[in-house]
Write a protein that holds these residues in place. Structure first.
Motif, short mmCIF file in Angstrom:
data_model
loop_
_atom_site.label_atom_id
_atom_site.label_comp_id
_atom_site.label_asym_id
_atom_site.label_seq_id
_atom_site.Cartn_x
_atom_site.Cartn_y
_atom_site.Cartn_z
N VAL A 35 0.86 -1.18 0.00
CA VAL A 35 0.00 0.00 0.00
C VAL A 35 0.90 1.24 0.00
O VAL A 35 1.85 1.33 0.78
CB VAL A 35 -0.96 0.00 1.21
N TRP A 36 0.60 2.19 -0.88
CA TRP A 36 1.42 3.39 -1.07
C TRP A 36 0.84 4.56 -0.30
O TRP A 36 -0.37 4.80 -0.32
CB TRP A 36 1.51 3.73 -2.55
N PHE A 37 1.72 5.31 0.39
CA PHE A 37 1.37 6.53 1.10
C PHE A 37 1.99 7.71 0.35
O PHE A 37 3.15 8.06 0.59
CB PHE A 37 1.88 6.48 2.54
N PRO A 58 11.67 5.83 -1.14
CA PRO A 58 12.34 5.93 -2.43
C PRO A 58 13.87 6.08 -2.36
O PRO A 58 14.54 5.87 -3.37
CB PRO A 58 11.70 7.18 -3.05
N ASP A 59 14.41 6.38 -1.19
CA ASP A 59 15.86 6.42 -1.07
C ASP A 59 16.46 5.03 -0.85
O ASP A 59 17.67 4.88 -0.64
CB ASP A 59 16.29 7.37 0.05
N GLY A 60 15.59 4.01 -0.87
CA GLY A 60 16.06 2.64 -0.75
C GLY A 60 16.09 2.10 0.66
O GLY A 60 16.48 0.95 0.88
N GLN A 61 15.68 2.90 1.63
CA GLN A 61 15.71 2.46 3.02
C GLN A 61 14.52 1.54 3.32
O GLN A 61 13.39 1.79 2.90
CB GLN A 61 15.68 3.66 3.97
N GLY A 271 4.56 5.56 -6.11
CA GLY A 271 5.78 6.21 -6.56
C GLY A 271 5.64 7.72 -6.60
O GLY A 271 4.55 8.28 -6.42
N VAL A 272 6.74 8.39 -6.84
CA VAL A 272 6.78 9.86 -6.81
C VAL A 272 5.77 10.46 -7.77
O VAL A 272 5.07 11.42 -7.45
CB VAL A 272 8.20 10.35 -7.14
N ASP A 273 5.64 9.89 -8.98
CA ASP A 273 4.71 10.42 -9.97
C ASP A 273 3.44 9.58 -10.08
O ASP A 273 2.62 9.81 -10.97
CB ASP A 273 5.38 10.52 -11.34
#
Length: 298
Positions: A35-37, A58-61, A271-273
């Motif tokens: 689930v995306w926030f 998104p920084d891979g953490q 995702g960002v977009d």
């Protein structure tokens, strides 16, 4: 080369030919429930056997969002941005409030405990819809006797908290998702995983104004067991189907397939977009760049 099969030019416009799944994290045991926030730019997903919900940014953490998750499976958000979770061990659907406290949305029906809620969605009117097969009883609570006569699909009224069975004739109801205008509800039946003669298809229902469902015809018979599914803003259906994601048009035309190295359990857009497809498959979390946007909100 990416394992992508296009059967229709419309698929080429949704999934670039050079696209391919990228592994974001592969140290899980059995992944589910992405689930995306968007407001926090993070993804949550379940690792069922390890009894936790994980967080990716998104920084891979990657870190633990919740230990002792009651063997959480499916997750979603309501229109207020709160997390809703299906918990196998506790046999309930919960909501995580903004302050972190947990509210039980549903845990019983007609006096008996639920089987093991699997996947959940929230309609714009605040009603909560979830599937309740008995998979979790077998995997997380061996020896526990089921108390429900059927594997139901339920609707929960946000005002009264009443739990209503809207469909009771599924063998193993699993993933579910509304069309963008919420007039249709798609529900996967994945019984074939336990019964070779059982169902392996997605059914489509009309959503009536009073909260009941009608119809229920088979929308698509999948090659590979269907589990989680999502719709994009054009009404295309993106569904897990064995070791891959199948994409169907609203008219049930099979547009294409994205292959994965393990059976896909679930997926979500984010995702960002808003144009990344996050996929849980086997022990890993994957991402794929697409040109479609998810219909789910927020």
């Amino acid at each position: 080369m990416p394992d992508i099969s296009s059967f229709d030019p419309r698929f080429d416009a949704l999934v670039p030919a050079q696209a391919g799944p990228v592994v974001l994290y592969d140290a899980c045991t059995f992944t589910e429930g992405p689930v995306w926030f968007a407001d926090q730019q993070l993804l949550l997903w379940s690792d069922i056997p390890n009894n936790c919900i994980l967080r990716w940014t998104p920084d891979g953490q990657v870190g633990v969002f919740r230990d002792d998750s009651n063997f959480a499976n499916g997750n979603t958000r309501d229109r207020q941005g709160r997390l809703l979770t299906c918990e196998h061990r506790a046999r309930r659907v919960t909501r995580t409030e903004i302050d972190g406290t947990i509210t039980v949305i549903a845990d019983r029906f007609e006096g008996g405990k639920l089987n093991s809620p699997n996947d959940v969605v929230v309609k714009s009117d605040g009603t909560v819809w979830f599937t309740d097969p008995d998979y979790g009883l077998e995997t997380s609570l061996p020896g526990v006797v089921r108390e429900q006569a059927a594997d139901n699909v339920f609707r929960v009224d946000p005002a009264s908290g009443s739990v209503t069975s809207v469909v009771s004739d599924f063998a193993k109801p699993n993933g579910l998702a509304f069309s963008p205008d919420e007039t249709l509800l798609y529900i996967a039946d994945s019984a074939v995983s336990h019964d070779p003669g059982g169902n392996s298809h997605i059914r489509r229902f009309q959503v009536n104004a009073d909260g009941t469902l009608s119809g229920g015809e088979i929308f698509a018979t999948t090659v590979g067991i269907p589990d989680g599914l999502r719709l994009d803003t054009a009404g295309n259906i993106w569904t897990s189907a064995g070791p891959g994601v199948n994409v169907y048009s609203p008219a049930a035309e099979w547009l294409g397939r994205i292959g994965f190295p393990a059976d896909v359990t679930n997926l979500t857009f984010g995702g960002v977009d808003g144009r990344q497809l996050f996929v849980t498959a086997g022990k890993a979390l994957y991402a794929l760049e697409v040109t479609a946007s998810g219909a789910q909100r927020p």
